[in-house]
Design an enzyme around this catalytic site. Structure first.
Site, short mmCIF file in Angstrom:
data_model
loop_
_atom_site.label_atom_id
_atom_site.label_comp_id
_atom_site.label_asym_id
_atom_site.label_seq_id
_atom_site.Cartn_x
_atom_site.Cartn_y
_atom_site.Cartn_z
N GLU A 112 26.42 -8.15 -11.85
CA GLU A 112 25.34 -8.81 -11.33
C GLU A 112 25.09 -10.11 -12.11
OE1 GLU A 112 21.44 -8.08 -12.60
OE2 GLU A 112 21.98 -6.34 -13.81
N LYS B 40 15.49 -15.04 -8.05
CA LYS B 40 15.85 -13.65 -8.33
C LYS B 40 16.06 -12.98 -6.94
CE LYS B 40 13.71 -9.40 -10.18
NZ LYS B 40 12.71 -9.16 -10.99
N VAL C 257 20.48 -5.89 -9.21
CA VAL C 257 21.12 -4.68 -8.90
C VAL C 257 21.69 -4.08 -7.29
CG1 VAL C 257 21.73 -1.99 -9.20
CG2 VAL C 257 21.12 -3.87 -11.10
N ASP D 108 4.91 -0.49 -7.77
CA ASP D 108 5.92 -1.14 -8.09
C ASP D 108 7.18 -0.33 -8.55
OD1 ASP D 108 7.82 -3.07 -9.07
OD2 ASP D 108 6.32 -4.21 -10.53
N SER E 85 11.46 -0.56 -8.13
CA SER E 85 12.54 -1.37 -7.92
C SER E 85 13.34 -0.96 -6.42
CB SER E 85 13.39 -1.54 -8.90
OG SER E 85 14.68 -2.40 -8.83
N ALA E 86 13.67 -2.10 -6.02
CA ALA E 86 14.65 -1.82 -4.59
C ALA E 86 15.89 -1.27 -4.84
CB ALA E 86 14.90 -3.23 -3.88
N ASP E 87 16.19 -1.47 -6.36
CA ASP E 87 17.60 -1.05 -6.89
C ASP E 87 17.83 0.71 -6.72
OD1 ASP E 87 17.56 -3.46 -8.02
OD2 ASP E 87 17.69 -2.72 -10.26
N LYS F 5 15.30 0.99 -19.10
CA LYS F 5 14.11 0.40 -20.24
C LYS F 5 12.87 1.22 -20.20
CE LYS F 5 15.48 -4.19 -21.53
NZ LYS F 5 16.46 -4.70 -20.49
N1 PSU Z 1 16.90 -4.27 -16.38
C1 PSU Z 1 17.51 -5.16 -17.38
N2 PSU Z 1 17.93 -6.17 -17.32
C2 PSU Z 1 17.68 -7.07 -16.31
C3 PSU Z 1 17.23 -6.28 -14.92
C4 PSU Z 1 16.76 -5.11 -15.38
O1 PSU Z 1 17.43 -4.31 -18.55
O2 PSU Z 1 18.23 -8.06 -16.07
C5 PSU Z 1 17.50 -6.93 -13.72
C6 PSU Z 1 18.52 -6.45 -12.82
O3 PSU Z 1 19.12 -7.57 -12.26
C7 PSU Z 1 17.75 -5.61 -12.07
C8 PSU Z 1 16.38 -6.14 -11.82
O4 PSU Z 1 18.18 -5.07 -10.63
O5 PSU Z 1 16.03 -6.76 -13.15
C9 PSU Z 1 15.17 -5.21 -11.54
O6 PSU Z 1 14.18 -6.03 -10.74
P1 PSU Z 1 12.87 -5.41 -10.10
O7 PSU Z 1 12.13 -4.58 -11.24
O8 PSU Z 1 12.03 -6.69 -9.92
O9 PSU Z 1 13.58 -4.78 -9.08
MN MN Z 2 9.39 -4.61 -8.54
#
Ligand code: PSU
Ligand code: MN
Length: 305
Positions: free
Chosen positions: A27, A89, A109, A141, A143-145, A162
């Site tokens: 990524e 992003k 991701v 909140d 994540s879409a992941d 994390k």
């Molecule tokens: N967790 C990490 N390092 C990162 C990310 C997550 O330890 O860089 C990044 C990844 O690209 C992940 C994104 O897909 O943050 C998730 O963001 P969000 O929570 O906005 O979906």
């Molecule tokens: Mn989010």
């Protein structure tokens, strides 16, 4: 026009595809929003080299000039890394809007998995996945992941999530979404900087061949990918009490400053690096390399199945 028409492959990845050699997707949000310059660029290049040394081709994925790029050259990684905050992003939903205005983006991701799936790449390595944020019962909140894992047939190697996130809720959400998780040589879901989280996994795998068979079967069964949990190497793990304290501080600051939505994860990552005097960054780099090597080895096994 399909998403495939928007994709450009680097010469290295085009050749690997033609010769059916193992490929590992990587990524780029970690480059644009996950780490400070210049460590982001050094890390991205080091991780690519680790994948090559383990016998696979590294396909770092990003959006540049409105094109979906699968495989970047060293200069492209450098300019994405320098742009840092100046670039979008992009999660899956941002791809069309960014492409339409010929923009550039680091892919999360979710977006990277989606693109890897279109490109026929079976495995992807990252550091940590996004998850359910603390307080999600108020903010929603999530994540879409996690949703992408439920619908795209790409295996994702990570060091867990994390504890800036709510790990328990993250695991519950993944169960609801039908996402298969396997611990690689571990019984608990790892907590990124720490090797364990206290949350047991139901499946474990101890060898590369078994792992490759599981990845292939998940790909056959679908509709989602396999989440492979690979703990941070022992010598780079941080003490849990120390890191928990710093994370709690960062989460409290984010709340006080009203940092939310897609800015939440980058803000928390940056504050944790500052609050640990850079120690969390070293752990982050070590675990990404470790994940990339496992993904490259598994890709090699997949090619031999
Ligand atoms: N967790 C990490 N390092 C990162 C990310 C997550 O330890 O860089 C990044 C990844 O690209 C992940 C994104 O897909 O943050 C998730 O963001 P969000 O929570 O906005 O979906
Ligand atoms: Mn989010």
């Amino acid at each position: 026009m399909s998403a495939a028409d928007l994709m450009d492959f680097s010469p290295e990845i085009a050749e690997a595809r033609a010769e059916r050699k193992p490929i590992v997707a990587l990524e780029s949000t970690i480059i644009t929003h996950g780490m400070p310059y210049p460590r982001n660029v050094e890390t991205a290049r080091m991780v690519e080299d680790a994948v090559r040394a383990a016998g696979a081709a590294p396909a770092t994925i990003a959006v540049i000039g409105g094109r979906i790029r699968v495989g970047l050259d060293r200069n492209e990684i450098e300019s994405l890394g320098q742009l840092s905050g100046g670039v979008v992003k992009a999660s899956r939903r941002d791809l069309a809007p960014v492409a339409a205005r010929h923009g550039a983006a680091g892919t999360t991701v979710a977006a990277t998995m989606f693109i890897a799936g279109l490109a026929g790449i079976e495995i992807f390595a990252t550091g940590g996945i996004g998850g359910v944020h603390r307080g999600a019962e108020e903010t929603f909140d999530i994540s879409a992941d996690l949703v992408e894992l439920s619908r795209t047939r790409v295996a994702v190697v990570c060091a867990g999530a994390k504890s800036i996130l709510d790990i328990e809720k993250t695991l519950e959400f993944l169960e609801t979404q039908g996402v298969a998780i396997v611990g690689y040589r571990c019984d608990e879901f790892p907590a990124f900087y720490a090797r364990s989280s206290g949350f047991k996994l139901e499946h474990r795998c101890d060898g590369l061949r078994d792992l490759a068979r599981m990845i292939r079967l998940q790909r056959d069964i679908g509709p989602g990918g396999l989440l492979i949990a690979n703990p941070v190497p022992e010598d780079h793990a941080l003490e849990e009490a120390m890191i928990e304290g710093r994370i709690a501080e960062a989460v409290a600051e984010a709340k006080a400053q009203g940092v939310a939505k897609k800015e939440a994860t980058p803000f928390l990552l940056q504050r944790v690096v500052e609050l640990t005097g850079g120690r969390s960054l070293e752990a982050n780099i070590a675990l990404i390399k470790n994940n990339a090597i496992l993904a490259a080895q598994a890709a090699g096994e997949l090619a031999r199945l």
